[in-house]
Design a protein around this motif. Structure first.
Motif, PDB file in Angstrom:
ATOM      1  N   ARG A   1      37.056  84.976  54.794  1.00  0.00           N
ATOM      2  CA  ARG A   1      37.024  85.784  56.019  1.00  0.00           C
ATOM      3  C   ARG A   1      35.576  86.165  56.373  1.00  0.00           C
ATOM      4  O   ARG A   1      35.074  85.785  57.406  1.00  0.00           O
ATOM      5  CB  ARG A   1      37.844  87.067  55.845  1.00  0.00           C
ATOM      6  CG  ARG A   1      39.322  86.820  55.694  1.00  0.00           C
ATOM      7  CD  ARG A   1      40.062  87.062  57.010  1.00  0.00           C
ATOM      8  NE  ARG A   1      41.505  86.985  56.812  1.00  0.00           N
ATOM      9  CZ  ARG A   1      42.215  85.875  56.958  1.00  0.00           C
ATOM     10  NH1 ARG A   1      41.632  84.748  57.314  1.00  0.00           N
ATOM     11  NH2 ARG A   1      43.522  85.894  56.767  1.00  0.00           N
ATOM     12  N   THR A   2      34.920  86.919  55.494  1.00  0.00           N
ATOM     13  CA  THR A   2      33.543  87.336  55.765  1.00  0.00           C
ATOM     14  C   THR A   2      32.629  86.115  55.751  1.00  0.00           C
ATOM     15  O   THR A   2      31.696  86.009  56.545  1.00  0.00           O
ATOM     16  CB  THR A   2      33.069  88.352  54.706  1.00  0.00           C
ATOM     17  OG1 THR A   2      34.116  89.284  54.450  1.00  0.00           O
ATOM     18  CG2 THR A   2      31.852  89.103  55.163  1.00  0.00           C
TER      19      THR A   2
ATOM     20  N   PHE B   1      27.353  90.250  58.815  1.00  0.00           N
ATOM     21  CA  PHE B   1      28.282  89.151  58.508  1.00  0.00           C
ATOM     22  C   PHE B   1      29.577  89.285  59.310  1.00  0.00           C
ATOM     23  O   PHE B   1      30.117  88.306  59.807  1.00  0.00           O
ATOM     24  CB  PHE B   1      28.593  89.117  57.005  1.00  0.00           C
ATOM     25  CG  PHE B   1      27.544  88.424  56.205  1.00  0.00           C
ATOM     26  CD1 PHE B   1      27.545  87.035  56.113  1.00  0.00           C
ATOM     27  CD2 PHE B   1      26.550  89.137  55.565  1.00  0.00           C
ATOM     28  CE1 PHE B   1      26.572  86.374  55.385  1.00  0.00           C
ATOM     29  CE2 PHE B   1      25.569  88.488  54.832  1.00  0.00           C
ATOM     30  CZ  PHE B   1      25.571  87.109  54.742  1.00  0.00           C
ATOM     31  N   ILE B   2      30.041  90.521  59.430  1.00  0.00           N
ATOM     32  CA  ILE B   2      31.283  90.755  60.164  1.00  0.00           C
ATOM     33  C   ILE B   2      31.048  90.505  61.654  1.00  0.00           C
ATOM     34  O   ILE B   2      31.878  89.893  62.333  1.00  0.00           O
ATOM     35  CB  ILE B   2      31.807  92.189  59.904  1.00  0.00           C
ATOM     36  CG1 ILE B   2      32.012  92.408  58.400  1.00  0.00           C
ATOM     37  CG2 ILE B   2      33.096  92.440  60.672  1.00  0.00           C
ATOM     38  CD1 ILE B   2      32.343  93.829  57.991  1.00  0.00           C
TER      39      ILE B   2
ATOM     40  N   LYS C   1      29.133  88.490  63.019  1.00  0.00           N
ATOM     41  CA  LYS C   1      29.032  87.054  63.279  1.00  0.00           C
ATOM     42  C   LYS C   1      30.416  86.403  63.311  1.00  0.00           C
ATOM     43  O   LYS C   1      30.671  85.468  64.065  1.00  0.00           O
ATOM     44  CB  LYS C   1      28.192  86.441  62.150  1.00  0.00           C
ATOM     45  CG  LYS C   1      27.736  85.026  62.387  1.00  0.00           C
ATOM     46  CD  LYS C   1      26.857  84.578  61.226  1.00  0.00           C
ATOM     47  CE  LYS C   1      26.941  83.069  61.070  1.00  0.00           C
ATOM     48  NZ  LYS C   1      26.381  82.626  59.803  1.00  0.00           N
ATOM     49  N   LYS C   2      31.296  86.885  62.482  1.00  0.00           N
ATOM     50  CA  LYS C   2      32.592  86.234  62.293  1.00  0.00           C
ATOM     51  C   LYS C   2      33.725  86.765  63.162  1.00  0.00           C
ATOM     52  O   LYS C   2      34.725  86.089  63.376  1.00  0.00           O
ATOM     53  CB  LYS C   2      33.015  86.407  60.827  1.00  0.00           C
ATOM     54  CG  LYS C   2      32.480  85.354  59.905  1.00  0.00           C
ATOM     55  CD  LYS C   2      33.237  84.047  60.092  1.00  0.00           C
ATOM     56  CE  LYS C   2      32.436  82.852  59.653  1.00  0.00           C
ATOM     57  NZ  LYS C   2      32.107  82.893  58.242  1.00  0.00           N
TER      58      LYS C   2
END
Lengths: 498, 291
Positions: free
Chosen positions: A236-237, B23-24, B26-27
């Motif tokens: 996920r991350t 990171f979050i 980006k996703k």
């Protein structure tokens, strides 16, 4: 290799003056324990292990066999007579270092390993008497070191300048990381939860494995230069392919465990007051719900609790429930006592603590009150039939035997399945129909450079099995990365030549 | 540690926080959420990602003070840190160009439906927004919704702003005016989502709701968030949080969500009392100092 070790450490009875016949006469020593009456109202560790005197007396019982079968019984082949001998010599630090050569998590395994089915079951002393309390001795030397703070990280090999990512910080992941860091690799562990330790932190209760012990063992892994990144859910991350392509990892170990709770699929399972064992244990162990309201996470255990299952997790759940303080705590299991997969020691402890065992009982429905709360559990009586493929006798329902038990809390502890996130987000990673990752005898998966072990590959095993898988995979990863290095070197030479 | 880089108080119990989580950021996709543990003793709280800025590496969260942990979170200030933020979690909303769609947000649910409305608009849909709140001061993100919707209807329970009534009253009007609604996305309190499901059921308009059951780890590990959808057991954290509204067993879910009502209330009251005492102490302290 092993033989050599033994000759190095053995002093052939110089330290232990007793003849084998005399050793055999000494009865096995019992560890110091909190009394059942007291411990059911606290979360402190039940077993305090051995003190110096008990440990030395127990160590004297070791027969120092020429062919120590206990070493083969240990999934990670700890040099058991070797460390016991050092213990007898009172060189406790050398004893723990001897253990750590084979197992980097001795304070944990000394507590939760099912020694009675591994090293101790084959102990020659056990043929006529009771086996040496190997587990308690392992724990003693590990605790000695923690109390006296003499830990120095083992020597590391030359830096290899190759990065390995380990997914999951449970016993398997920690072992792979420790093994590879010692071989000179740059290792990063990625953990989904906010604290490292995996099942050792969220699953196994404080009264069986204190969290400060886990934290200390984790610190020892970090002392080797291993970096642990919490709050990262791989899949996920960040995905496995991104770890390879964007972050430059050359190999990945999957030690994500089997974390998804199974349910019975019976009516009423979603009523308020029904927990999975994982939820109950995570609330208590990771989120410290037993300290509510000091900690914000609540837990509601009523007056009459039924826990369903017969494994170690069921024992942990039922004993945890008991400590929250209900009037009745009942364990329901569909086979008989003999078939229970839980450790004998834990079953014994549970019984001492006043847990009511109701065997040959299979829940068929949970009934609720007008507010949607559990009111009772309907069960069916079972009898035992022919043994199944694992040799356990199969439970068969007895027609017309249904009865209900009044309860207000139900905990389902019938096993866990693998979490599918990594499998779903990693193309080319082959799995079984149960969702476990397929590995060969070296721990290699269907994807080059990716290795796996522990529950994610086995479906449901023990801490020590995860440690053993981790050790095996570390050897394989080292071989693989050595090969990669050599190939890269060859390529570089060819480029230089041309 | 995750830094709070900006904060805006939207309403007395409602704060918007911008958090550093590259990171979050980006996703994340529309419909994803994160789990936040603000402090050492805090609960793990699931929160929908309202917006993100990949370049700055930040995500936007809107938090409503309901219990003790969320009250503490709304009181945290710019420059402070959340201990843990993990994500993006859950299945993203499937975004297709369907035609005309309706996005409904009730209360803080508007914050959660906004990124979906934005994504649906970007995909080429005609988006009608319905923003509901108890009263005027609790209406949030009206401007943002106006920017991504072709039309926005605001409803308040007390009629202090926009249309007086519930979001379902506005939805009925829209259904009368628009013959061909291809999808309805509703996020808000559970009774509201159930009412929306019942409103669209007769005409069989595809309706999605984002469920907010009790959740702990958010990774499929505890099963606290299990819901019955179409008679099957689902975990909202990994299989959802969005489900077909016409197939969700709302009664069961609403009952389950009351599990910790007493403890939550007790915990919050104790906390608020403690805060009051602290304020009182500080005032007395100040007074003494002057003396």
């Amino acid at each position: 290799m092993r033989k050599q070790n033994n000759t190095n450490t053995k002093t052939n009875g110089k330290v232990n003056p007793l003849k084998p016949s005399e050793r055999m006469k000494i009865p096995r020593h019992l560890p110091i324990e909190q009394g059942a009456e007291i411990r059911i109202s606290n979360f402190e560790e039940v077993s305090q292990g051995f003190n110096f005197e008990l440990a030395l007396e127990e160590a004297k019982r070791c027969l120092e066999c020429k062919n120590p079968v206990c070493v083969d019984g240990c999934p990670v082949n700890i040099d058991i007579p070797g460390f016991i001998q050092l213990l007898l010599e009172k060189d406790y630090q050398a004893a723990i270092e001897k253990v750590r050569e084979s197992n980097y998590l001795p304070a944990i395994c000394g507590r939760v390993c099912p020694q009675e089915n591994l090293c101790e079951i084959v102990c020659l002393l056990g043929k006529k008497r009771e086996p040496v309390a190997i587990g308690k001795l392992e724990r003693f030397v590990a605790d000695y070191e923690m109390a006296h703070g003499k830990f120095t990280p083992p020597q590391k090999a030359e830096p290899k300048n190759q990065k390995v990512a380990v997914i999951g910080s449970g016993p398997g992941g920690l072992t792979v990381a420790a093994e590879l860091a010692q071989r000179g690799y740059d290792v990063t562990i990625y953990e989904a939860l906010h604290e490292p330790g995996g099942v050792l932190i969220f699953g196994i209760p404080e009264f069986r494995l204190p969290k400060h012990i886990v934290k200390e063992e984790v610190e020892r892994v970090k002392a080797l230069g291993v970096e642990i990144k919490t709050n990262v859910i791989v899949g996920r991350t960040i995905t496995i392919d991104e770890l390879f392509d964007e972050l430059g990892y050359e190999s990945v170990y999957l030690g994500t465990g089997a974390g998804s709770p199974n349910f019975l699929n019976i009516p009423g399972e979603n009523l308020s007051g029904v927990y999975s064992a994982s939820e109950l244990l995570t609330r208590v162990n990771l989120m410290k719900a037993y300290k509510f309201p000091e900690y914000d996470t609540p837990l509601k255990i009523g007056k009459r609790v039924a826990v369903i299952g017969g494994g170690d997790v069921a024992m942990d759940a039922v004993r945890t429930s008991k400590r929250i303080g209900p009037e009745h705590t009942i364990l329901l299991y569909r086979r008989s006592r003999e078939e229970m997969p839980a450790r004998v020691e834990e079953v014994h402890h549970a019984e001492e603590e006043g847990i009511e065992f109701q065997m040959l009982t299979n829940p068929v429905a949970i009934h609720g009150d007008e507010n949607g709360w559990v009111k009772s559990i309907e069960c069916q009586k079972m009898k035992l039939g022919e043994p199944d493929e694992k040799g356990r006798r199969r439970p068969i329902p007895i027609e017309g035997s249904n009865f209900t038990i009044d309860v207000d809390t139900v905990v389902v502890a019938i096993g866990q399945s693998p979490n599918p996130v990594i499998q779903q987000t990693t193309p080319g990673l082959e799995t079984t129909k149960w969702g476990t990752i397929i590995v060969d005898e070296k721990g290699a998966t269907s994807r080059e450079g990716i290795y796996a072990g522990g529950d994610i590959a086995r479906g449901g095993a023990t801490v020590i099995q995860a440690v053993a898988d981790g050790k095996r995979a570390a050897v394989s990863i080292h071989e693989y990365l050595t090969q990669v290095r050599e190939e890269n070197k060859k390529k570089a030479e060819q480029v230089a030549e041309s | 540690m995750f830094k709070i880089v900006d904060k805006e108080v939207l309403a007395p119990t409602l704060s918007k926080l911008i958090i550093e989580a590259p990171f979050i950021a980006k996703k994340r996709k529309a419909g994803n959420f994160v789990i936040v543990r603000a402090t050492e003793t805090g609960e793990r709280i699931p929160l929908t990602i309202v917006d993100s800025d990949e370049e700055k590496g930040t995500i936007t969260l809107i938090i409503q003070a309901i219990g003790k942990t969320t009250t503490i979170m709304t009181q945290m200030e710019r420059g402070e840190f959340f201990l843990d933020v993990v994500g993006p979690l859950g299945q993203p909303t499937p975004i297709d160009n369907l035609g005309t769609v309706v996005c409904i947000g009730g209360g803080v649910g508007t914050a959660e439906v906004y990124p979906i409305a934005e994504a649906l608009k970007e995909a080429g849909n005609r988006v009608i927004g319905i923003v509901g709140a108890r009263s005027k001061e609790l209406v949030i993100l009206e401007d943002e919704m106006n920017q991504v919707c072709d039309e926005v209807i605001v409803t308040t329970d007390d009629g202090s702003y926009g249309m007086k009534g519930f979001v379902t009253d506005a939805l009925k009007n829209v259904m009368n005016d628009e013959p061909d609604i291809k999808g309805v996305y509703a996020i808000g309190p559970m009774p509201m989502m159930r009412a929306v499901a019942e409103t669209t059921r007769p005409q069989e308009i595809k309706t999605y709701v984002s469920l907010n059951p009790i959740m702990m780890d958010g990774t499929g590990m505890c099963g606290a968030c299990r819901v019955t959808v179409n008679g099957e057991l689902k975990f909202a954290c990994v299989d959802g949080p969005e489900f077909d509204a016409h197939k969700v067993n709302f009664d069961e879910l609403i009952a389950r969500n009351r599990t910790y009502e007493d403890q939550e209330k007790m915990s919050l009251e104790a906390f608020l009392q403690e805060q009051e005492c602290k304020v009182h102490d500080a005032q007395t302290e100040q007074y003494k100092y002057k003396d």
